[in-house]
Scaffold this motif. Structure first.
Motif, short mmCIF file in Angstrom:
data_model
loop_
_atom_site.label_atom_id
_atom_site.label_comp_id
_atom_site.label_asym_id
_atom_site.label_seq_id
_atom_site.Cartn_x
_atom_site.Cartn_y
_atom_site.Cartn_z
N VAL A 1 10.75 -2.85 -17.20
CA VAL A 1 12.16 -3.04 -16.82
C VAL A 1 12.31 -2.80 -15.33
CG1 VAL A 1 14.55 -2.31 -17.19
CG2 VAL A 1 12.97 -2.36 -19.13
N GLN A 2 11.70 -1.71 -14.87
CA GLN A 2 11.80 -1.37 -13.44
C GLN A 2 11.19 -2.46 -12.56
OE1 GLN A 2 12.37 2.25 -11.23
NE2 GLN A 2 10.19 2.56 -11.39
N GLN A 3 10.03 -2.99 -12.96
CA GLN A 3 9.36 -4.02 -12.15
C GLN A 3 10.21 -5.29 -12.06
OE1 GLN A 3 5.69 -4.14 -14.30
NE2 GLN A 3 4.98 -2.21 -13.43
N LEU A 4 10.80 -5.69 -13.18
CA LEU A 4 11.62 -6.91 -13.19
C LEU A 4 12.89 -6.73 -12.36
CD1 LEU A 4 11.11 -7.87 -16.94
CD2 LEU A 4 10.29 -9.18 -14.97
N LEU A 5 13.49 -5.54 -12.45
CA LEU A 5 14.68 -5.27 -11.64
C LEU A 5 14.32 -5.20 -10.15
CD1 LEU A 5 16.49 -2.67 -13.91
CD2 LEU A 5 17.33 -4.95 -13.32
N ALA A 6 13.18 -4.59 -9.85
CA ALA A 6 12.74 -4.51 -8.45
C ALA A 6 12.50 -5.91 -7.89
CB ALA A 6 11.46 -3.68 -8.33
N ALA A 7 12.03 -6.82 -8.74
CA ALA A 7 11.79 -8.21 -8.32
C ALA A 7 13.07 -9.04 -8.33
CB ALA A 7 10.75 -8.84 -9.23
N GLU B 1 0.84 -1.22 0.00
CA GLU B 1 0.00 0.00 0.00
C GLU B 1 0.87 1.25 0.00
OE1 GLU B 1 -2.72 -0.10 3.32
OE2 GLU B 1 -3.43 -2.11 2.76
N PHE B 2 1.91 1.22 0.81
CA PHE B 2 2.84 2.35 0.90
C PHE B 2 3.48 2.65 -0.47
CE2 PHE B 2 7.37 3.51 1.22
CZ PHE B 2 7.27 4.75 1.83
N LEU B 3 4.00 1.62 -1.12
CA LEU B 3 4.65 1.83 -2.43
C LEU B 3 3.64 2.32 -3.46
CD1 LEU B 3 7.09 -1.22 -2.73
CD2 LEU B 3 7.61 1.12 -2.03
N GLN B 4 2.43 1.76 -3.42
CA GLN B 4 1.41 2.18 -4.38
C GLN B 4 1.01 3.63 -4.15
OE1 GLN B 4 0.48 0.43 -7.06
NE2 GLN B 4 -0.62 2.29 -7.62
N ALA B 5 0.98 4.05 -2.88
CA ALA B 5 0.56 5.42 -2.55
C ALA B 5 1.63 6.45 -2.89
CB ALA B 5 0.21 5.50 -1.06
N TYR B 6 2.91 6.11 -2.62
CA TYR B 6 3.95 7.13 -2.72
C TYR B 6 4.97 6.91 -3.84
CZ TYR B 6 1.89 8.45 1.65
OH TYR B 6 0.98 8.83 2.60
N PHE B 7 5.06 5.67 -4.32
CA PHE B 7 6.01 5.38 -5.40
C PHE B 7 5.33 4.50 -6.45
CE2 PHE B 7 8.40 6.11 -1.51
CZ PHE B 7 9.36 7.03 -1.91
N PRO B 8 4.18 4.96 -6.98
CA PRO B 8 3.42 4.09 -7.90
C PRO B 8 4.20 3.74 -9.16
CG PRO B 8 2.56 6.34 -7.93
CD PRO B 8 3.53 6.27 -6.80
N ASN B 9 5.15 4.59 -9.54
CA ASN B 9 5.95 4.32 -10.74
C ASN B 9 7.39 3.96 -10.40
OD1 ASN B 9 3.77 5.05 -12.50
ND2 ASN B 9 4.15 7.17 -11.93
N GLY B 10 7.62 3.50 -9.15
CA GLY B 10 8.98 3.16 -8.73
C GLY B 10 9.73 4.38 -8.24
N ILE B 11 11.05 4.24 -8.07
CA ILE B 11 11.84 5.34 -7.51
C ILE B 11 12.74 6.01 -8.55
CG2 ILE B 11 11.81 4.52 -5.13
CD1 ILE B 11 14.59 3.37 -5.60
N VAL B 12 12.75 5.49 -9.78
CA VAL B 12 13.55 6.10 -10.85
C VAL B 12 12.59 6.75 -11.84
CG1 VAL B 12 15.13 5.65 -12.77
CG2 VAL B 12 15.41 4.40 -10.62
N PRO B 13 12.76 8.04 -12.14
CA PRO B 13 11.89 8.69 -13.13
C PRO B 13 12.07 8.01 -14.50
CG PRO B 13 13.17 10.33 -11.91
CD PRO B 13 13.74 8.98 -11.57
N LEU B 14 10.97 7.54 -15.08
CA LEU B 14 11.04 6.76 -16.32
C LEU B 14 10.91 7.68 -17.54
CD1 LEU B 14 8.83 3.74 -15.15
CD2 LEU B 14 11.33 3.95 -15.10
N THR B 15 11.86 8.60 -17.67
CA THR B 15 11.78 9.60 -18.74
C THR B 15 12.23 9.00 -20.08
OG1 THR B 15 13.94 10.39 -17.99
CG2 THR B 15 12.04 11.63 -17.28
N SER B 16 11.52 9.39 -21.13
CA SER B 16 11.83 8.92 -22.48
C SER B 16 11.50 10.01 -23.49
CB SER B 16 11.00 7.67 -22.81
OG SER B 16 11.11 7.35 -24.18
N GLU B 17 12.41 10.20 -24.43
CA GLU B 17 12.14 11.18 -25.50
C GLU B 17 11.26 10.59 -26.59
OE1 GLU B 17 15.46 13.32 -27.19
OE2 GLU B 17 16.40 13.53 -25.22
#
Length: 237
Positions: A104-110, A80-96
């Motif tokens: 990628v972030q989910q697999l690395l987090a796992a 719940e905490f991660l969903q509330a405050y870090f729903p997209n993880g802790i690295v900004p997923l910026t893309s041009e």
């Protein structure tokens, strides 16, 4: 102010670990995180409190380690905490180019480094365009045209979620330290032993016991020019 989702532990053991987590050296923090994780809910509370306090700062691999512990815990409160405050993880997923790096972030987090490596190549092929997506590998000329923003996002994801062991910049640092000698690099990062190339996938090491710079493979089987384009990219200047 402490967030309402977080309740501070009062156990003396918890208090003795909280301070080194916040202000200890990186080595100390590295040791304290699993100790807190092993203390159950009260330990997870301290880890949540730490991550919440770091929310406005650029993520370090210490944050990445804490995030991984919470992400992989069975605690519904941590989820719940991660969903509330870090729903997209802790690295900004910026893309041009509008590429979504959340998988990628989910697999690395796992800590599923093998699947994360495959997904990284897939995303880099998306970055290169439909031709690369179809053939499932990259030309060095395609890498030369990659936006720095996207390469930095991929690299940061690997760095943050590997205790700083994996990533293009780690490989580049080792390559430069070896005077740009490719043969020495392959040995150093575990892609070759003597005259024998490491065989994909079973001979690669898919966890943090691997040598520094072992991952991501970045099209490793396609020869020197691809990785040369990657490690020489303007993104790292």
């Amino acid at each position: 102010m402490t967030d309402p989702l977080i309740v501070s532990g009062t156990h003396s053991n918890i208090d003795s670990l909280r301070q080194p987590l916040v202000s200890g050296s990186i080595n100390t923090q590295q040791q304290v995180i699993p100790q807190l994780a092993n203390l159950g809910d009260t330990g997870l509370d301290v880890l949540m409190e730490f991550l919440f306090g770091r929310k406005k700062n650029p993520a370090t691999w210490v944050d990445g380690k804490v995030y991984q512990v919470l992400y992989n815990s069975d605690s519904s409160k941590a989820k719940e905490f991660l969903q509330a405050y870090f729903p997209n993880g802790i690295v900004p997923l910026t893309s041009e180019c509008g590429i979504d790096y959340s998988s990628v972030q989910q697999l690395l987090a796992a800590c599923d480094f093998q699947a994360a490596d495959r997904m990284t190549l897939q995303k880099m092929c998306e970055l290169a365009g439909p031709g690369a997506v179809q053939r499932k590998w990259l030309y060095f000329t395609e890498i030369e045209n990659f936006p720095a923003t996207d390469l930095k996002t991929i690299n940061t994801l690997w760095l943050i979620h590997s205790e700083g062991k994996f990533g293009f910049t780690v490989q580049r640092e080792i390559w430069l330290s070896l005077g740009k000698n490719w043969e020495n690099l392959w040995e150093k990062i575990g892609w070759k032993k003597g005259n024998n190339w490491t065989r994909y996938p079973n001979e690669f090491t898919w966890d943090l016991s691997a040598p520094r710079g072992h991952l991501p493979l970045s099209n490793q089987l396609r020869g020197v020019r691809v990785i040369a384009s990657l490690l020489s990219h303007p993104a790292w200047n």
